[in-house]
Write an enzyme that holds these catalytic residues in place. Structure first.
Site, PDB file in Angstrom:
ATOM      1  N   ASP A 238       0.871  -1.160   0.000  1.00  0.00           N
ATOM      2  CA  ASP A 238       0.000   0.000   0.000  1.00  0.00           C
ATOM      3  C   ASP A 238       0.918   1.223   0.000  1.00  0.00           C
ATOM      4  O   ASP A 238       2.111   1.110   0.316  1.00  0.00           O
ATOM      5  CB  ASP A 238      -0.889  -0.031   1.246  1.00  0.00           C
ATOM      6  CG  ASP A 238      -1.744   1.205   1.383  1.00  0.00           C
ATOM      7  OD1 ASP A 238      -2.293   1.659   0.375  1.00  0.00           O
ATOM      8  OD2 ASP A 238      -1.826   1.734   2.514  1.00  0.00           O
TER       9      ASP A 238
ATOM     10  N   ASP B  60      -0.126   5.018   0.990  1.00  0.00           N
ATOM     11  CA  ASP B  60      -0.336   5.971   2.076  1.00  0.00           C
ATOM     12  C   ASP B  60      -0.110   5.319   3.432  1.00  0.00           C
ATOM     13  O   ASP B  60      -0.692   4.268   3.738  1.00  0.00           O
ATOM     14  CB  ASP B  60      -1.758   6.532   2.014  1.00  0.00           C
ATOM     15  CG  ASP B  60      -1.980   7.396   0.786  1.00  0.00           C
ATOM     16  OD1 ASP B  60      -1.037   7.517  -0.011  1.00  0.00           O
ATOM     17  OD2 ASP B  60      -3.086   7.938   0.629  1.00  0.00           O
TER      18      ASP B  60
END
Length: 404
Positions: free
Chosen positions: A182, A184
């Protein structure tokens, strides 16, 4: 026999000179050095004159300033040459690992009938990491059903303030070949959508929606639409401004660089925006990227996204697509994330790692990391800090950033 003393050249040579002279068969041998102190253990089969062998060993080791302890096994029902086969690997990470914390881990293993077969240090920076090979008791599966070991150690980790990962030992652990991150709050610090929203004066509003979505309280697709809507009218130039402000998570470059050396396919699957992270993908040399696309008309953001939304199910779809494109089974894939929208992706991968994650993700992940250093992922995969730094030194990129 166990030889102990200061580590120095010639100890093994002196030992095996004596063993050769007495014509023994070597059944097993192990050696470890801790802060300059050597412990060397050997198991041998002796057909004649074990007392003479002991005397020769005493004389030889004393001559080089070492101590030796020997014991004689005259035969039992169990073959002493058979080494215990470890079934699981337990990685303990902390900053620091206190004696109390490690004692709690050891007690938890004992409580479920598990034996510690070996211990080695895998890291001293940015966290301390210890890798334990263990053998859960195979004789009483009803008393300790599948998953008991992991559940017990998760409780210990929470109470002791450390991270504990449990994996099956063997080829499966060392066969991982693809990893997805991922973006963020995982590969980079902070949330891109909040950085964009700050340009529209709506950072606090968007942050509240983001946090609710990451906790799993809101549907991600709906929350994304709400958050992107506040960007309507912003000039497209803010995308480049935010991209230039992105800060990698500590250890991110080391992690990607090391995994690429090992032949991993590495990439990102993000609920963020392609236009913002594209430069980062190129800079790190990542192999693939899946993210959302902000709509831009006449040089301004419209407050909408175009194309399929990369939401919770979409992340799992992207992982499957990239694994298929590179011909890598899902069992050999690793996924790393922090929010509820990563649940499907981590559940799909052979190994799912929750990184500083919300409770909803920690509950379903195979293991969870609570330290803000992405290179801790390497230690879970069985890669040691010494191996990382040796490779970095060979390329002239070795450095340690002081940790406050």
């Amino acid at each position: 026999m166990t030889v102990t003393g200061p580590d120095r050249p010639g100890v093994s040579s002196a030992l095996f000179t004596v063993l050769t002279r007495h014509g023994v068969d070597l059944l097993d041998v192990e050696q470890v050095v801790i802060r300059g102190r050597l412990t060397l253990g050997a198991l041998v089969a002796v057909e004649r004159d074990p007392e003479g062998l002991q005397e020769s060993l005493d004389d030889a080791m004393q001559s080089i300033g070492m101590q030796v302890h020997t014991s004689v096994n005259h035969g039992t029902d169990e073959d002493p040459a058979v080494r215990r086969k470890s079934t699981h690997v337990v990685v303990v990470l902390g900053r620091p690992i206190t004696a109390r914390a490690f004692g709690s881990v050891a007690q938890a293993l004992a409580d479920v009938g598990a034996n510690i077969d070996s211990i080695r240090r895998v890291a001293d920076y940015p966290v301390t990491g210890l890798e334990l090979e263990v053998s859960p008791n195979p004789d009483d599966p009803q008393q300790h059903p599948h998953g008991t070991l992991r559940h017990k150690l998760v409780e210990v980790a929470r109470e002791a303030g450390i991270d504990v990962a449990v994996e099956r030992a063997g080829l499966a652990r060392r066969s991982k070949r693809l990893i997805v991150f991922d973006v963020d709050s995982t590969l980079v610090q902070g949330e891109v959508i909040e950085m964009l929203a700050a340009r529209a004066g709506a950072e606090a509003e968007v942050r509240a929606v983001t946090e609710a979505a990451m906790r799993g309280e809101l549907d991600f697709a709906q929350s994304l639409e709400r958050r992107v809507a506040v960007l309507e009218g912003l000039p497209a130039a803010v995308i480049d401004e935010v991209a230039a402000e992105l800060e990698l998570m500590p250890g991110a470059r080391t992690t990607i660089r090391t995994l690429k050396r090992l032949g991993f396919r590495a990439g990102v699957v993000s609920g963020g925006f392609t236009q913002v992270i594209r430069g980062l993908v190129d800079e790190l040399g990542l192999d693939f990227c899946a993210a959302n696309e902000l709509e831009i008309v006449d040089g301004r953001l419209t407050g909408r996204v175009v194309g399929d939304i990369v939401d919770r199910p979409g992340k799992a779809v992207a992982l499957r697509r990239f694994a298929a494109e590179h011909g890598i089974p899902l069992e050999q894939c690793v996924a790393v994330g922090d929010g509820a929208n990563d649940i499907d992706m981590l559940s799909t991968a052979g190994l799912g790692i929750a990184f500083n994650a919300k409770p909803a993700l920690r509950e379903v992940a195979d293991t969870a990391l609570s330290q803000p250093y992405l290179d801790a992922v390497l230690f879970i995969l069985g890669i040691t800090r010494d191996e990382v730094e040796s490779a970095d030194a060979a390329e002239g990129v070795l450095r340690r950033v002081p940790i406050a």
